[in-house]
Design a protein around this motif. Sequence first.
Motif, PDB file in Angstrom:
ATOM      1  N   ALA A 330      38.099  85.788 -72.684  1.00  0.00           N
ATOM      2  CA  ALA A 330      38.167  87.013 -71.878  1.00  0.00           C
ATOM      3  C   ALA A 330      37.219  86.910 -70.681  1.00  0.00           C
ATOM      4  O   ALA A 330      37.545  87.351 -69.575  1.00  0.00           O
ATOM      5  CB  ALA A 330      37.808  88.219 -72.737  1.00  0.00           C
ATOM      6  N   GLN A 333      39.041  84.579 -68.271  1.00  0.00           N
ATOM      7  CA  GLN A 333      40.349  85.089 -67.860  1.00  0.00           C
ATOM      8  C   GLN A 333      40.242  86.433 -67.137  1.00  0.00           C
ATOM      9  O   GLN A 333      40.828  86.619 -66.078  1.00  0.00           O
ATOM     10  CB  GLN A 333      41.237  85.239 -69.100  1.00  0.00           C
ATOM     11  N   ARG A 334      39.471  87.343 -67.717  1.00  0.00           N
ATOM     12  CA  ARG A 334      39.469  88.706 -67.202  1.00  0.00           C
ATOM     13  C   ARG A 334      38.311  88.995 -66.242  1.00  0.00           C
ATOM     14  O   ARG A 334      38.413  89.850 -65.396  1.00  0.00           O
ATOM     15  CB  ARG A 334      39.393  89.710 -68.370  1.00  0.00           C
ATOM     16  N   ASP A 355      40.621  83.414 -59.070  1.00  0.00           N
ATOM     17  CA  ASP A 355      40.877  83.865 -60.447  1.00  0.00           C
ATOM     18  C   ASP A 355      41.382  82.672 -61.221  1.00  0.00           C
ATOM     19  O   ASP A 355      42.475  82.181 -60.939  1.00  0.00           O
ATOM     20  CB  ASP A 355      41.936  84.979 -60.456  1.00  0.00           C
TER      21      ASP A 355
END
Lengths: 399, 230
Positions: A330, A333-334, A355
């Motif tokens: 996370a 990824q986030r 990203d």
Amino acid sequence: MGSYHLGRHLKILEFALSSMLRRRTKNLGLVLVFAALVFLLSSIVFLTGALRTEALATLEASPQLLVQRAMAGRHALIPLDYGELIARLPGVGSVTPRYWGYYYDIYTGANYTLLGIGDQGLESPGSTPLRLVEGSFIMPGQRRVCLIGEGVARVRGTRIGGMVSLRDARGWMQEYEVIGLFASPSRLLTNDLILLPEADLKAHFGMPDDRATDLMVEVYNPHEVDNISRKILERLPDARPISHAEIQRTYETLFNWRGGLLLAMFLGAMAAFMILAWDKATGLSADERREIGILKAIGWETSDILELKLWEGAALALVAFLAGVTAGYAHVQRFGSELLMPVLEGWSTLFPAIDLAPQLDPYALGVLFSLTVVPYIVATVVPSWKAAITDPDRVMRAS
Amino acid sequence: MSREMITLENVTRVYNQGRPNEVRPVDEVSLDIGHGEILVLKGPSGSGKTSLLALIGCMIRPTSGRILVAGRDVAKLPERFLTGVRRDTFGFVFQQLHLIPGISVLENVMLPLYPLEIGFTAAKRRALELIEQLGLAHRKGFKVEALSGGERQRVAIARALINAPQAILADEPTAHLDAGLSGELMQIFETLRGQGKTVVIATHDPLVHDSPLIDRVATMRDGRILDGDG
């Protein structure tokens, strides 16, 4: 009989979970520390995996052989007549000059790559693996236009029909109309790349007409790439042939977690070791030793106690590992690896924001598992084994 | 095959042998214990009662001498077999009870069955029967720390009986009980004898060693059984 045998293990497992709940404060603390460690390590693994994948994606459509010119050990513009000489070598299919350069944008603090598109357009051999998502390609003879990636469009707040202003080699601002947006398997490309007509690019950088940035060489037989590289070097000592495989190996080494960020991994592993050493040094609490003594006295064998402790260690380590890996995923990824990106100082200042999509590398996860879960379980079981092989009478009297 | 259930022949246990702090809690003890007998090991603190009980129950090994359980010398058995003998033959009631806090009465009683090839349901049924017999049915879900001293004592006895042992070894079982509860405990031991079980009690409590329910008393001092008691 089989179900009884399974039942025996299930009963011990049940007691292991019950024991962990009884010591929930200590175990929760261990899970948190363990998970934080795994989070750090897995973030590194996911980040380096993502960077590597990005880099390799940019290579997908790159030429089998790239020829640059080196001057004083640095990359210099290459004369076009080098290309004519290379094209005459047996086994060489075609030689295409490539025009590109870096552009530092003082307004956004980002470093862009400007790539010239000739009359062959994007479909030529060795062109970038780009996919037009909106607008049109650069047509032959078209000038003062550009194609940008979705990432660049987002950062610069522009769309089709908008203008991109770039300061040229003479210091003059040049404006290029955005006629197309492209996507790419690599987010590095869409965040970094601006495509210009070849003539505009050469004018922008002030490149002489008889020079290119490098030469893309197509070789008929891929097995002959090294042989042709050698021949190029024999004829052009200042040339620097770079094969696709060499670039790939460099990227692998640069971004592989075993290479570039090995130090970070090592530090993480050291932290893991310190936690485990602490856990081992403190050994068993008086309550745990007493409990082992009781279990032995009421008929548990040493192997039963080891199984109990194995279940306890495995349950704790697996919960912490899964929590840490999930949080690490996370994080990359986030949250764009916010905690790790400052470590990669060069990247974050030179490139626009990226990203990254973390890659689940089973081998890396396996190594991570081996570095954390396995030592923890061993460290849990060893002191228990020491207590379990002692006479139960002694264990209980000692407490 | 011996008609005695347990036989000790010149059993000695030495700690820190050869060092200045060497101690012999059990010294050259010979003792026969019959089937269905209630034997009391009597003596002051430090006389070696608990160590002798631990030797009889295969919790520790003798430094020298032989211990025969149902005619089989167990002193030199490998650990795994010794655990098997301990589990199949003896039930222990410890002075400190050694119940596991944080888990229920039922779980404490079932604990010896966990590593055995017996299903969970059967194990639970057997534990509930014992809990019922010992008058603790209303407490089966309670955590042991919530029980009174007498109730905990009965939990410890239920746990000692769950493996259907041939002998119960109890170390100072009345240490934390008042006279009334001590009397109840002796009645439980009497019932167990009625079921053919051997009971060995280490104690210096007169309520126990002077009880008419006792078959025999062996007096210990300085690790030895006084002449005539063995």
